[in-house]
Design a protein around this motif. Structure first.
Motif, PDB file in Angstrom:
ATOM      1  N   SER A   1       3.270  -3.292 -17.383  1.00  0.00           N
ATOM      2  CA  SER A   1       3.012  -3.278 -15.934  1.00  0.00           C
ATOM      3  C   SER A   1       2.296  -4.547 -15.483  1.00  0.00           C
ATOM      4  O   SER A   1       1.413  -4.523 -14.628  1.00  0.00           O
ATOM      5  CB  SER A   1       2.184  -2.046 -15.534  1.00  0.00           C
ATOM      6  N   LEU A   2       2.683  -5.676 -16.099  1.00  0.00           N
ATOM      7  CA  LEU A   2       2.050  -6.953 -15.789  1.00  0.00           C
ATOM      8  C   LEU A   2       2.201  -7.314 -14.318  1.00  0.00           C
ATOM      9  O   LEU A   2       1.238  -7.717 -13.655  1.00  0.00           O
ATOM     10  CB  LEU A   2       2.657  -8.047 -16.680  1.00  0.00           C
ATOM     11  N   ILE A   3       3.430  -7.205 -13.785  1.00  0.00           N
ATOM     12  CA  ILE A   3       3.671  -7.559 -12.384  1.00  0.00           C
ATOM     13  C   ILE A   3       4.223  -6.353 -11.632  1.00  0.00           C
ATOM     14  O   ILE A   3       5.330  -5.882 -11.904  1.00  0.00           O
ATOM     15  CB  ILE A   3       4.681  -8.722 -12.256  1.00  0.00           C
ATOM     16  N   THR A   4       3.435  -5.862 -10.698  1.00  0.00           N
ATOM     17  CA  THR A   4       3.937  -4.870  -9.756  1.00  0.00           C
ATOM     18  C   THR A   4       4.487  -5.638  -8.561  1.00  0.00           C
ATOM     19  O   THR A   4       3.788  -6.473  -7.970  1.00  0.00           O
ATOM     20  CB  THR A   4       2.830  -3.917  -9.292  1.00  0.00           C
ATOM     21  N   ALA A   5       5.734  -5.370  -8.233  1.00  0.00           N
ATOM     22  CA  ALA A   5       6.412  -6.135  -7.195  1.00  0.00           C
ATOM     23  C   ALA A   5       6.669  -5.267  -5.965  1.00  0.00           C
ATOM     24  O   ALA A   5       6.590  -4.038  -6.009  1.00  0.00           O
ATOM     25  CB  ALA A   5       7.732  -6.674  -7.731  1.00  0.00           C
ATOM     26  N   LYS A   6       6.945  -5.942  -4.880  1.00  0.00           N
ATOM     27  CA  LYS A   6       7.441  -5.250  -3.693  1.00  0.00           C
ATOM     28  C   LYS A   6       8.605  -6.052  -3.138  1.00  0.00           C
ATOM     29  O   LYS A   6       8.709  -7.263  -3.353  1.00  0.00           O
ATOM     30  CB  LYS A   6       6.343  -5.088  -2.647  1.00  0.00           C
ATOM     31  N   LYS A   7       9.482  -5.378  -2.455  1.00  0.00           N
ATOM     32  CA  LYS A   7      10.688  -6.001  -1.920  1.00  0.00           C
ATOM     33  C   LYS A   7      10.302  -7.078  -0.907  1.00  0.00           C
ATOM     34  O   LYS A   7       9.448  -6.859  -0.045  1.00  0.00           O
ATOM     35  CB  LYS A   7      11.571  -4.940  -1.265  1.00  0.00           C
ATOM     36  N   LEU A   8      10.931  -8.241  -1.036  1.00  0.00           N
ATOM     37  CA  LEU A   8      10.644  -9.334  -0.116  1.00  0.00           C
ATOM     38  C   LEU A   8      11.408  -9.128   1.184  1.00  0.00           C
ATOM     39  O   LEU A   8      12.624  -8.959   1.180  1.00  0.00           O
ATOM     40  CB  LEU A   8      11.053 -10.668  -0.754  1.00  0.00           C
TER      41      LEU A   8
END
Length: 292
Positions: free
Chosen positions: A129-136
């Motif tokens: 879970s290094l990078i939690t992303a969100k939609k751009l």
């Protein structure tokens, strides 16, 4: 550009004060451009990273891979589409992105580091879970129309625990810029932004962005360096900084304003560019620090 004529041995002989200064410090390097394609530059980059680790620094590599993704898509008969410089990424394209970035490119870099005597572990932002992303949400100016780019994301949160674990184990982390959203989908994220976010989260000493230019240039084409954030803001406002350099400058500014000691935009076409930037007074690119 450089064909390796820089005498790196001479640089290292004079670099002891820099080595002592940066021992134990974390340095995040975004690796991309020609440095990822030219065989001699690939080798010199790997040697630089191994040397940094061997003298007590903590290098972290974040890599891109746009050209490699494009070539793979072409092989399977899928056309690449770009809007505002960003690749439209449907589910099929995202599968290719994960295969190329998280597999082929990432493992090639890890292998190069191993060949030069280093110990490296490759991962994507989905690991630990290094990078939690969100939609751009990309809007087209001046209409502000929202364009759906598919699985293109931005960093929402960085969990540094897996990186810290690797650094304690004396490994060099090599990170592909893929994150996972709370919706469970994978997202392709700009590697500069991932490198900057990781540098900020770790309070890194330096953020280094490798490019295919000599750095930030003034109106006469002369290299600008030794800049503080206030000066860079002024150069943006007066139009000196524009176009494709703006995202990199924004990334560097955000980093130094949020605790990273210095950001460097350097010429990845120069052999041993990373060492020359860190270990010499003149460097090979643009240095940006926060306001005094």
């Amino acid at each position: 550009m450089s064909d390796g004529t820089h005498n790196i041995a001479s640089v290292l002989t004079e670099s002891l004060p820099y080595i002592q200064k940066f021992q134990g410090k974390t340095i995040v390097i975004k690796y991309g451009g020609n440095a990822m394609i030219d065989e001699a530059l690939k080798s010199s980059f790997a040697r630089d990273i191994v040397l940094m680790k061997s003298v007590g620094m903590n290098p972290i590599v974040v890599h891109g891979g746009g050209p490699q993704i494009g070539k793979t898509l072409e092989k399977i008969g899928k056309e690449s589409e770009f809007i505002g410089g960003m690749r439209v990424t449907d589910s099929e394209t995202m599968d290719v992105v994960e295969m190329v970035l998280g597999g082929l490119v990432n493992k090639e870099i890890v292998n190069l580091i191993h060949q030069h005597g280093g110990h490296s572990i490759g991962l994507t932002g989905k690991d630990g879970s290094l990078i939690t992303a969100k939609k751009l949400q990309h809007d087209i100016k001046p209409t502000s129309e929202i364009i759906d780019l598919g699985h293109v994301g931005e960093v929402d949160e960085i969990d540094t625990s897996v990186i810290e674990l690797l650094l304690k184990g004396d490994f060099i982390p090599v990170i592909a810029p893929i994150g996972v959203g709370e919706d469970g989908f994978s997202y392709n994220i700009n590697a500069d932004l991932v490198a900057g976010s990781i540098a900020q989260a770790l309070d890194a000493e330096k953020l280094i962005l490798l490019t295919n230019t000599s750095g930030l240039l003034d109106a006469d084409g002369e290299l600008l360096t030794g800049l503080d954030a206030r000066t860079v803001d002024g150069l943006i406002n007066d139009g000196t900084i524009y176009g494709g350099m703006l995202p990199k400058i924004d990334c560097a500014l955000s980093a130094v304003k949020d605790g990273v000691k210095a950001a460097h935009i350097i010429d990845g076409r120069v052999s041993h560019a990373v060492l020359l930037e860190i270990f010499t007074d003149n460097g090979v690119g643009t240095l940006i620090t926060c306001n005094d």
